[in-house]
Design a protein around this motif. Structure first.
Motif, PDB file in Angstrom:
ATOM      1  N   VAL A  34       0.858  -1.179   0.000  1.00 39.34           N
ATOM      2  CA  VAL A  34       0.000   0.000   0.000  1.00 39.34           C
ATOM      3  C   VAL A  34       0.897   1.234   0.000  1.00 39.34           C
ATOM      4  N   TYR A  35       0.678   2.115  -0.985  1.00 38.86           N
ATOM      5  CA  TYR A  35       1.471   3.336  -1.117  1.00 38.86           C
ATOM      6  C   TYR A  35       0.733   4.499  -0.471  1.00 38.86           C
ATOM      7  N   GLY A  36       1.465   5.440   0.053  1.00 35.37           N
ATOM      8  CA  GLY A  36       0.888   6.625   0.665  1.00 35.37           C
ATOM      9  C   GLY A  36       1.919   7.305   1.537  1.00 35.37           C
ATOM     10  N   ALA A  53      -8.530  -7.966  -5.499  1.00 31.54           N
ATOM     11  CA  ALA A  53      -9.833  -7.447  -5.084  1.00 31.54           C
ATOM     12  C   ALA A  53      -9.668  -6.398  -3.983  1.00 31.54           C
ATOM     13  N   SER A  54      -8.725  -6.617  -3.084  1.00 33.32           N
ATOM     14  CA  SER A  54      -8.480  -5.640  -2.020  1.00 33.32           C
ATOM     15  C   SER A  54      -7.745  -4.406  -2.538  1.00 33.32           C
ATOM     16  N   ALA A  55      -6.931  -4.578  -3.564  1.00 36.20           N
ATOM     17  CA  ALA A  55      -6.159  -3.465  -4.116  1.00 36.20           C
ATOM     18  C   ALA A  55      -6.992  -2.582  -5.038  1.00 36.20           C
ATOM     19  N   SER A  56      -8.126  -3.067  -5.489  1.00 38.30           N
ATOM     20  CA  SER A  56      -8.957  -2.326  -6.431  1.00 38.30           C
ATOM     21  C   SER A  56      -9.402  -0.993  -5.839  1.00 38.30           C
ATOM     22  N   GLY A  57      -9.105   0.079  -6.560  1.00 34.01           N
ATOM     23  CA  GLY A  57      -9.514   1.408  -6.112  1.00 34.01           C
ATOM     24  C   GLY A  57      -8.567   2.051  -5.121  1.00 34.01           C
ATOM     25  N   ARG A  58      -7.511   1.388  -4.777  1.00 31.22           N
ATOM     26  CA  ARG A  58      -6.538   1.918  -3.817  1.00 31.22           C
ATOM     27  C   ARG A  58      -5.208   2.130  -4.511  1.00 31.22           C
TER      28      ARG A  58
END
Length: 84
Positions: A34-36, A53-58
């Motif tokens: 997760v980038y940020g 599926a968890s990475a979608s939209g993030r």
């Protein structure tokens, strides 16, 4: 002389800095990076589709866990010893 050696040792230990912890959990084969402001890994996925599926939209990317516990290195050619 002993005090000088201890002082050099103490300075060396302090200048090394803290050790970083392992970011990958060896129990799961797939990790989500997760980038940020604080980039981190979530290693709690059993498959790439589940991670995607968890990475979608993030702002995230799925990666294969290089420290997965059940991972096996590819085996090379086996060499047999000849018995005469």
């Amino acid at each position: 002389m002993r005090i000088l050696a201890l002082a050099i040792l103490a300075i060396g230990i302090v200048s090394i800095g803290p050790a970083s912890a392992q970011t990958y959990d060896p129990a799961y084969p797939v990790c989500l990076r997760v980038y940020g402001p604080a980039t981190y890994y979530e290693c709690s996925y059993t498959s790439l589709p589940q991670c995607n599926a968890s990475a979608s939209g993030r702002s995230a990317q799925c990666v294969i866990n290089p420290y997965f516990g059940a991972a096996q290195e590819p085996t090379g050619h086996r060499r047999h010893r000849r018995v005469y």
